[in-house]
Motif scaffolding. Structure first.
Motif, short mmCIF file in Angstrom:
data_model
loop_
_atom_site.label_atom_id
_atom_site.label_comp_id
_atom_site.label_asym_id
_atom_site.label_seq_id
_atom_site.Cartn_x
_atom_site.Cartn_y
_atom_site.Cartn_z
N TYR A 205 8.52 4.34 -8.92
CA TYR A 205 7.98 4.65 -7.60
C TYR A 205 9.07 4.58 -6.54
N ARG A 206 9.25 5.69 -5.79
CA ARG A 206 10.22 5.76 -4.70
C ARG A 206 9.47 6.15 -3.42
N PRO A 207 9.17 5.20 -2.53
CA PRO A 207 8.43 5.55 -1.30
C PRO A 207 9.26 6.45 -0.39
N SER A 208 8.55 7.28 0.36
CA SER A 208 9.23 8.22 1.25
C SER A 208 9.88 7.52 2.44
N ARG A 209 9.42 6.31 2.75
CA ARG A 209 10.03 5.53 3.83
C ARG A 209 10.23 4.11 3.35
N LEU A 211 9.77 0.56 2.51
CA LEU A 211 8.64 -0.36 2.35
C LEU A 211 9.07 -1.55 1.51
N SER A 213 7.56 -2.62 -0.98
CA SER A 213 7.24 -2.34 -2.37
C SER A 213 8.36 -1.62 -3.11
N GLU A 214 9.35 -1.07 -2.37
CA GLU A 214 10.39 -0.30 -3.03
C GLU A 214 11.30 -1.16 -3.90
N CYS A 220 5.07 5.14 -11.07
CA CYS A 220 4.08 6.15 -10.69
C CYS A 220 3.11 6.35 -11.85
#
Length: 239
Positions: A205-209, A211, A213-214, A220
């Motif tokens: 999982y790679r968040p767009s901004r 976070l 959680s990154e 995913c």
């Protein structure tokens, strides 16, 4: 080749026959031979879908769809419920347990444990990643095998509770052993030590901004349309 229920089976059969004939011709031109006696046809589909009578013709040989096949020691049935494989494992393990039980009084606990690991546990663990997601009823058959093996090693009576025995032996229950295998494959896929075809199924999982959680190494989860098959794919088993 992926075959969907709504596809035209006549076209599919023609395509498969052409493909197999091309393979056979290529092998003949390279001094090889397609072993038709060991070639089988199986269609993986819903248990209520009718596939009986489906045939493929390759050269002079005609192959009819069967309900189960064996590959690398693992039985695959047409509905992928793995019942035939589980029955085969249980039968083989009980045979070995009976043999060990015949000499149990003459060997030490450590020697018995070694025999059980070599002849019973190894069979329970072989290909067990394929058993993740099968029904509790089927998995309980293998758990009874492990319970019997644990009682044999420790000389525990049948009416005694088995959980403390498994804990004493440091044996994971059968279902958790399967899950552990999946987790091991996942760890290797994330760290680049698994085969490439498994690495392609794992997406970190790679968040767009930015976070919090990154940094938690989340994965995913792919979408699936069916519970019986879709939720048992490798990508869905990671969660």
């Amino acid at each position: 080749m992926v075959i969907r229920p709504q596809d035209n089976w006549n076209i599919i059969v023609a395509s498969l026959e052409a493909c197999l004939n091309d393979i056979s011709a290529w092998m003949n031109s390279n001094t090889l031979k397609l072993n038709q006696e060991k070639t089988e046809l199986i269609v993986f589909s819903h248990k209520y879908q009718h596939t009986k009578g489906l045939q493929l013709k390759v050269g002079a040989q005609t192959f009819e769809a069967v309900q189960a096949v064996r590959n690398l020691g693992v039985h695959f049935d047409s509905s992928l419920n793995m019942e035939k494989q589980i029955n085969s494992i249980a039968s083989s393990c009980y045979h070995q347990i009976r043999n060990i039980g015949g000499i149990r009084q003459f060997i030490t606990t450590d020697a018995c444990k070694t025999l059980v690991h070599s002849l019973v546990t190894s069979r329970l663990d072989y290909g067990n990643a394929l058993l993740v997601g099968v029904s509790d009823t089927l998995m309980s058959r293998l758990q009874r095998v492990q319970n019997t093996a644990a009682r044999l090693v420790t000389r525990t009576r049948k009416r005694d509770h088995i959980t403390p025995v498994l804990y004493l032996l440091h044996w994971l229950p059968v279902r958790f052993r399967s899950q552990y295998k999946i987790l091991m494959y996942t760890y290797k896929a994330i760290n680049g030590t698994a085969p490439e075809y498994l690495q392609e199924l794992v997406t970190v999982y790679r968040p767009s901004r930015s976070l919090r959680s990154e940094t938690e190494s989340l994965l995913c989860v792919p979408n699936s349309r069916t519970v019986t098959y879709g939720n048992r794919c490798f990508g869905k088993l990671l969660v």
